[in-house]
Design a protein around this motif. Structure first.
Motif, PDB file in Angstrom:
ATOM      1  N   LEU A 107       0.815  -1.210   0.000  1.00 11.63           N
ATOM      2  CA  LEU A 107       0.000   0.000   0.000  1.00 11.63           C
ATOM      3  C   LEU A 107       0.851   1.262   0.000  1.00 11.63           C
ATOM      4  O   LEU A 107       0.506   2.252  -0.641  1.00 11.63           O
ATOM      5  CB  LEU A 107      -0.921   0.012   1.222  1.00 11.63           C
ATOM      6  CG  LEU A 107      -1.990   1.100   1.289  1.00 11.63           C
ATOM      7  CD1 LEU A 107      -2.885   1.039   0.058  1.00 11.63           C
ATOM      8  CD2 LEU A 107      -2.834   0.944   2.547  1.00 11.63           C
ATOM      9  N   ALA A 108       1.978   1.220   0.695  1.00 12.65           N
ATOM     10  CA  ALA A 108       2.777   2.439   0.872  1.00 12.65           C
ATOM     11  C   ALA A 108       3.584   2.809  -0.367  1.00 12.65           C
ATOM     12  O   ALA A 108       3.767   3.996  -0.658  1.00 12.65           O
ATOM     13  CB  ALA A 108       3.718   2.282   2.067  1.00 12.65           C
ATOM     14  N   LEU A 109       4.101   1.825  -1.081  1.00 14.18           N
ATOM     15  CA  LEU A 109       4.950   2.137  -2.226  1.00 14.18           C
ATOM     16  C   LEU A 109       4.125   2.665  -3.395  1.00 14.18           C
ATOM     17  O   LEU A 109       2.986   2.258  -3.603  1.00 14.18           O
ATOM     18  CB  LEU A 109       5.746   0.903  -2.653  1.00 14.18           C
ATOM     19  CG  LEU A 109       6.805   0.415  -1.654  1.00 14.18           C
ATOM     20  CD1 LEU A 109       7.597  -0.742  -2.242  1.00 14.18           C
ATOM     21  CD2 LEU A 109       7.750   1.543  -1.247  1.00 14.18           C
ATOM     22  N   GLY A 110       4.722   3.552  -4.156  1.00 15.28           N
ATOM     23  CA  GLY A 110       4.018   4.183  -5.265  1.00 15.28           C
ATOM     24  C   GLY A 110       3.452   5.526  -4.841  1.00 15.28           C
ATOM     25  O   GLY A 110       3.392   5.863  -3.658  1.00 15.28           O
ATOM     26  N   THR A 111       3.058   6.322  -5.816  1.00 17.38           N
ATOM     27  CA  THR A 111       2.497   7.640  -5.533  1.00 17.38           C
ATOM     28  C   THR A 111       1.269   7.867  -6.397  1.00 17.38           C
ATOM     29  O   THR A 111       1.008   7.136  -7.344  1.00 17.38           O
ATOM     30  CB  THR A 111       3.525   8.753  -5.839  1.00 17.38           C
ATOM     31  OG1 THR A 111       3.911   8.654  -7.218  1.00 17.38           O
ATOM     32  CG2 THR A 111       4.752   8.636  -4.967  1.00 17.38           C
ATOM     33  N   GLY A 112       0.509   8.895  -6.065  1.00 16.31           N
ATOM     34  CA  GLY A 112      -0.617   9.275  -6.900  1.00 16.31           C
ATOM     35  C   GLY A 112      -1.975   9.035  -6.303  1.00 16.31           C
ATOM     36  O   GLY A 112      -2.953   9.649  -6.720  1.00 16.31           O
ATOM     37  N   ASP A 113      -2.097   8.132  -5.324  1.00 19.22           N
ATOM     38  CA  ASP A 113      -3.405   7.874  -4.739  1.00 19.22           C
ATOM     39  C   ASP A 113      -3.437   8.291  -3.267  1.00 19.22           C
ATOM     40  O   ASP A 113      -4.242   9.124  -2.874  1.00 19.22           O
ATOM     41  CB  ASP A 113      -3.818   6.413  -4.912  1.00 19.22           C
ATOM     42  CG  ASP A 113      -2.667   5.444  -4.744  1.00 19.22           C
ATOM     43  OD1 ASP A 113      -1.674   5.811  -4.079  1.00 19.22           O
ATOM     44  OD2 ASP A 113      -2.757   4.323  -5.257  1.00 19.22           O
ATOM     45  N   LEU A 114      -2.556   7.726  -2.448  1.00 19.35           N
ATOM     46  CA  LEU A 114      -2.512   8.065  -1.025  1.00 19.35           C
ATOM     47  C   LEU A 114      -1.448   9.123  -0.745  1.00 19.35           C
ATOM     48  O   LEU A 114      -0.376   9.117  -1.351  1.00 19.35           O
ATOM     49  CB  LEU A 114      -2.185   6.829  -0.189  1.00 19.35           C
ATOM     50  CG  LEU A 114      -3.183   5.676  -0.229  1.00 19.35           C
ATOM     51  CD1 LEU A 114      -2.565   4.450   0.437  1.00 19.35           C
ATOM     52  CD2 LEU A 114      -4.475   6.059   0.464  1.00 19.35           C
ATOM     53  N   ASP A 115      -1.746  10.009   0.208  1.00 20.65           N
ATOM     54  CA  ASP A 115      -0.704  10.924   0.682  1.00 20.65           C
ATOM     55  C   ASP A 115       0.443  10.123   1.290  1.00 20.65           C
ATOM     56  O   ASP A 115       1.606  10.316   0.965  1.00 20.65           O
ATOM     57  CB  ASP A 115      -1.253  11.862   1.764  1.00 20.65           C
ATOM     58  CG  ASP A 115      -2.301  12.822   1.249  1.00 20.65           C
ATOM     59  OD1 ASP A 115      -2.736  12.671   0.098  1.00 20.65           O
ATOM     60  OD2 ASP A 115      -2.687  13.731   2.005  1.00 20.65           O
ATOM     61  N   CYS A 116       0.067   9.214   2.194  1.00 17.02           N
ATOM     62  CA  CYS A 116       1.076   8.482   2.955  1.00 17.02           C
ATOM     63  C   CYS A 116       0.368   7.420   3.791  1.00 17.02           C
ATOM     64  O   CYS A 116      -0.840   7.484   4.011  1.00 17.02           O
ATOM     65  CB  CYS A 116       1.833   9.457   3.872  1.00 17.02           C
ATOM     66  SG  CYS A 116       3.336   8.799   4.614  1.00 17.02           S
ATOM     67  N   VAL A 117       1.138   6.424   4.243  1.00 16.12           N
ATOM     68  CA  VAL A 117       0.653   5.433   5.204  1.00 16.12           C
ATOM     69  C   VAL A 117       1.279   5.759   6.552  1.00 16.12           C
ATOM     70  O   VAL A 117       2.492   5.994   6.647  1.00 16.12           O
ATOM     71  CB  VAL A 117       1.021   3.997   4.771  1.00 16.12           C
ATOM     72  CG1 VAL A 117       0.614   2.991   5.851  1.00 16.12           C
ATOM     73  CG2 VAL A 117       0.339   3.649   3.450  1.00 16.12           C
ATOM     74  N   TYR A 118       0.455   5.774   7.599  1.00 19.55           N
ATOM     75  CA  TYR A 118       0.919   6.106   8.950  1.00 19.55           C
ATOM     76  C   TYR A 118       0.795   4.877   9.843  1.00 19.55           C
ATOM     77  O   TYR A 118      -0.246   4.230   9.874  1.00 19.55           O
ATOM     78  CB  TYR A 118       0.109   7.273   9.523  1.00 19.55           C
ATOM     79  CG  TYR A 118       0.368   8.564   8.776  1.00 19.55           C
ATOM     80  CD1 TYR A 118       1.331   9.464   9.221  1.00 19.55           C
ATOM     81  CD2 TYR A 118      -0.334   8.856   7.599  1.00 19.55           C
ATOM     82  CE1 TYR A 118       1.584  10.638   8.520  1.00 19.55           C
ATOM     83  CE2 TYR A 118      -0.082  10.029   6.895  1.00 19.55           C
ATOM     84  CZ  TYR A 118       0.882  10.910   7.361  1.00 19.55           C
ATOM     85  OH  TYR A 118       1.139  12.067   6.657  1.00 19.55           O
ATOM     86  N   HIS A 119       1.875   4.587  10.561  1.00 22.18           N
ATOM     87  CA  HIS A 119       1.911   3.402  11.408  1.00 22.18           C
ATOM     88  C   HIS A 119       1.702   3.796  12.862  1.00 22.18           C
ATOM     89  O   HIS A 119       2.227   4.815  13.327  1.00 22.18           O
ATOM     90  CB  HIS A 119       3.240   2.665  11.252  1.00 22.18           C
ATOM     91  CG  HIS A 119       3.169   1.229  11.670  1.00 22.18           C
ATOM     92  ND1 HIS A 119       3.273   0.837  12.996  1.00 22.18           N
ATOM     93  CD2 HIS A 119       2.975   0.092  10.949  1.00 22.18           C
ATOM     94  CE1 HIS A 119       3.158  -0.481  13.056  1.00 22.18           C
ATOM     95  NE2 HIS A 119       2.966  -0.957  11.834  1.00 22.18           N
ATOM     96  N   THR A 120       0.944   2.975  13.586  1.00 27.10           N
ATOM     97  CA  THR A 120       0.655   3.271  14.983  1.00 27.10           C
ATOM     98  C   THR A 120       1.909   3.295  15.846  1.00 27.10           C
ATOM     99  O   THR A 120       1.952   4.010  16.856  1.00 27.10           O
ATOM    100  CB  THR A 120      -0.321   2.233  15.568  1.00 27.10           C
ATOM    101  OG1 THR A 120       0.254   0.920  15.425  1.00 27.10           O
ATOM    102  CG2 THR A 120      -1.663   2.278  14.857  1.00 27.10           C
ATOM    103  N   ASN A 121       2.924   2.532  15.471  1.00 30.76           N
ATOM    104  CA  ASN A 121       4.130   2.419  16.308  1.00 30.76           C
ATOM    105  C   ASN A 121       5.360   2.182  15.432  1.00 30.76           C
ATOM    106  O   ASN A 121       6.043   1.186  15.549  1.00 30.76           O
ATOM    107  CB  ASN A 121       3.970   1.277  17.323  1.00 30.76           C
ATOM    108  CG  ASN A 121       3.413  -0.001  16.709  1.00 30.76           C
ATOM    109  OD1 ASN A 121       2.206  -0.200  16.628  1.00 30.76           O
ATOM    110  ND2 ASN A 121       4.315  -0.863  16.266  1.00 30.76           N
TER     111      ASN A 121
END
Length: 296
Positions: free
Chosen positions: A241-255
């Motif tokens: 989900l995190a790799l690549g650009t264009g759809d999500l701003d970013c992936v945020y991890h709880t820890n």
């Protein structure tokens, strides 16, 4: 002694809630007559997932063993805790991002909640037209039916707020279409859409990506922040989900800090490299980074 900064204090409180509410815990599972003590969010069939999550849980002080929450209860509670964290950390940043803000959860029952926001208000007319015309419904599909987990909305501003004593910004002649002006628009503006996933399997990752693309394609106006918050321990699944650009701003991890330490300690070189790529490429960040990123 100085008090902890807001983001540090709320991050610790957020993680403590994940533990005390039973989302982060050890559970007893039996397989072929043998009992195993497993971390609650680990994939029990993946030794790397078990090893990484166990290391993270030990670092966080997870010691209890309890019954696991049902998937429905787990997801709902995680969504609620994420909403509380964002509300407690983003709303105090009005000195950085002035406005009338609200952080709330969105029910997935109707799946047309987005029509209540200014950029997506036209989706109600699309849904009504599809309900009357099966051929049109078949042609358009159901891509316009999107239900984010947590949203940040901004209320439109009255002219009295836009204008100041020092500067009169608007009048009755111009700026008669902008959605920020209450005179033109009564609906809130969608500032951010936050998808909350405790863990990720390949199908869940692609669901988040599909919803992100639909948010981009179906809006009229600016794109809201589109992010995912997750506790997934496996770098390979995060990368889906995190790799690549264009759809999500970013992936945020709880820890993320604890995850990095665990991966460096117990995981293989491939997992270490993937995590390094996501971090260095600014595609994976800690949840404490989220409030300030949302203020941009």
């Amino acid at each position: 002694m100085p008090t902890s900064a807001l983001l540090s204090a709320r991050r610790r409180q957020f993680l403590n809630s994940l533990i005390s509410d039973g989302l982060f815990t050890f559970i007893e599972k039996r397989k072929q007559g043998l009992a195993r003590r497993l971390p609650s969010i680990a994939d029990g069939d993946n030794k790397d997932s078990i090893a990484i999550t166990s290391h993270v849980f030990e670092a966080l002080g997870v010691a209890s063993t309890s019954l696991a929450l049902s998937p429905q209860a787990l997801g709902a509670r995680f969504q609620q805790l994420c909403r509380e964290f964002i509300a407690d950390t983003f709303l105090p940043l009005r000195h950085l991002r002035p406005g009338s803000w609200e952080v709330t959860t969105v029910s997935s029952r109707g799946r047309l909640e987005l029509a209540g926001f200014q950029q997506y208000s036209h989706l109600q007319a699309v849904a009504d037209a599809c309900a009357k015309n099966l051929e049109l419904s078949a042609a358009l599909g159901r891509e316009y039916l999107i239900a984010p987990d947590v949203v940040i909305l901004r209320q439109p501003e009255p002219d009295s707020n836009i204008n100041s004593r020092a500067l009169r910004v608007v009048d009755d002649e111009n700026a008669l279409r902008t959605g920020l002006r209450l005179l033109n628009n009564k609906l809130p503006l969608l500032h951010a859409s936050i998808s909350c996933k405790v863990t990720m399997r390949s199908d869940r990752a692609q669901n988040s990506r599909s919803e992100a693309l639909n948010l981009i394609r179906n809006r009229k106006g600016r794109v809201p922040h589109i992010v995912v918050v997750t506790a997934e321990p496996l770098p390979s699944r995060l990368a889906s989900l995190a790799l690549g650009t264009g759809d999500l701003d970013c992936v945020y991890h709880t820890n993320l800090l604890e995850l990095i330490a665990a991966v460096n300690e117990v995981a293989g070189d491939d997992s270490k490299e993937l995590l390094r790529i996501m971090n260095d490429g600014k595609r994976l960040r800690d949840i404490a980074d989220l409030p300030l990123d949302l203020a941009v």
